[in-house]
Design a protein around this motif. Structure first.
Motif, short mmCIF file in Angstrom:
data_model
loop_
_atom_site.label_atom_id
_atom_site.label_comp_id
_atom_site.label_asym_id
_atom_site.label_seq_id
_atom_site.Cartn_x
_atom_site.Cartn_y
_atom_site.Cartn_z
N ASN A 77 45.07 48.04 51.33
CA ASN A 77 46.03 49.05 50.85
C ASN A 77 46.92 48.48 49.76
O ASN A 77 47.22 49.17 48.77
N LEU A 78 47.35 47.23 49.91
CA LEU A 78 48.16 46.58 48.87
C LEU A 78 47.34 46.44 47.59
O LEU A 78 47.83 46.75 46.50
N LEU A 79 46.09 46.01 47.71
CA LEU A 79 45.23 45.89 46.54
C LEU A 79 45.08 47.24 45.84
O LEU A 79 45.15 47.32 44.61
N ALA A 80 44.91 48.31 46.61
CA ALA A 80 44.77 49.65 46.03
C ALA A 80 45.99 50.00 45.19
O ALA A 80 45.85 50.56 44.09
N GLU A 81 47.17 49.67 45.65
CA GLU A 81 48.39 49.96 44.89
C GLU A 81 48.48 49.09 43.64
O GLU A 81 48.87 49.55 42.57
N LEU A 82 48.13 47.83 43.76
CA LEU A 82 48.23 46.91 42.62
C LEU A 82 47.27 47.27 41.49
O LEU A 82 47.63 47.16 40.31
N ILE A 83 46.06 47.70 41.82
CA ILE A 83 45.09 47.98 40.75
C ILE A 83 45.39 49.29 40.03
O ILE A 83 44.83 49.54 38.96
N LYS A 84 46.26 50.11 40.60
CA LYS A 84 46.66 51.34 39.91
C LYS A 84 47.62 51.05 38.75
O LYS A 84 47.78 51.87 37.86
N ILE A 85 48.24 49.88 38.77
CA ILE A 85 49.17 49.49 37.70
C ILE A 85 48.32 48.99 36.54
O ILE A 85 47.64 47.98 36.65
N ARG A 86 48.37 49.69 35.44
CA ARG A 86 47.44 49.40 34.35
C ARG A 86 48.05 48.53 33.25
O ARG A 86 47.71 48.68 32.09
N GLU A 87 48.91 47.64 33.63
CA GLU A 87 49.42 46.68 32.66
C GLU A 87 49.31 45.28 33.27
O GLU A 87 49.25 45.13 34.48
N PHE A 88 49.26 44.30 32.41
CA PHE A 88 49.12 42.92 32.87
C PHE A 88 50.49 42.40 33.29
O PHE A 88 51.37 42.18 32.47
N ILE A 89 50.66 42.20 34.58
CA ILE A 89 51.88 41.63 35.14
C ILE A 89 51.43 40.38 35.90
O ILE A 89 50.70 40.49 36.90
N PRO A 90 51.80 39.20 35.42
CA PRO A 90 51.27 37.97 36.02
C PRO A 90 51.38 37.90 37.54
O PRO A 90 50.42 37.51 38.21
N GLU A 91 52.51 38.28 38.09
CA GLU A 91 52.66 38.20 39.55
C GLU A 91 51.69 39.14 40.27
O GLU A 91 51.13 38.78 41.30
#
Length: 120
Positions: A77-91
């Motif tokens: 579920n965390l991965l699903a939320e992170l991949i929706k962010i379409r910009e490169f954020i190092p963290e």
């Protein structure tokens, strides 16, 4: 100082890594064919499948398929939320890499190489 690490995909290896207990989550995108070897394991409940809409389009919805072990549902579920962010954020990239089973050394190497390319 030169960083150690590798940028190497798990592509083609995800099934064996998950089946052998070396990986809890695999990520696939709709611009590539989904590996059929996962389907019997998903149907039997050994693995689960989560589909995530990344970019809707009238011609072709760009989606991600997350295959995960039931005990890794929170991480999926965390991965699903992170991949929706379409910009490169190092963290975020670090979190994604670790969730996908890459070593900290490899994740740090990937992020530093990506940042180096962005800064050029």
């Amino acid at each position: 100082m030169k960083m150690k690490g590798t940028i190497g995909p798990h592509e083609g290896k995800e099934f064996e890594l998950m089946r052998n207990g070396q990986k809890n989550i695999a990520l696939f995108f709709s611009d590539y064919e989904f590996p059929e070897c996962f389907i019997p394991y998903i149907k039997s409940g050994i693995f689960r499948l989560k589909e995530v809409l990344i970019l809707p389009s009238p011609e072709f919805d760009f989606t991600a398929q997350i295959v995960y072990k039931p005990e890794a549902e929170k991480e999926a579920n965390l991965l699903a939320e992170l991949i929706k962010i379409r910009e490169f954020i190092p963290e975020n990239e670090r979190k994604i890499g670790l969730l996908l089973g890459y070593s900290e050394e490899d994740v740090d190497f990937y992020v530093s190489e990506a940042l180096r390319r962005i800064e050029k």
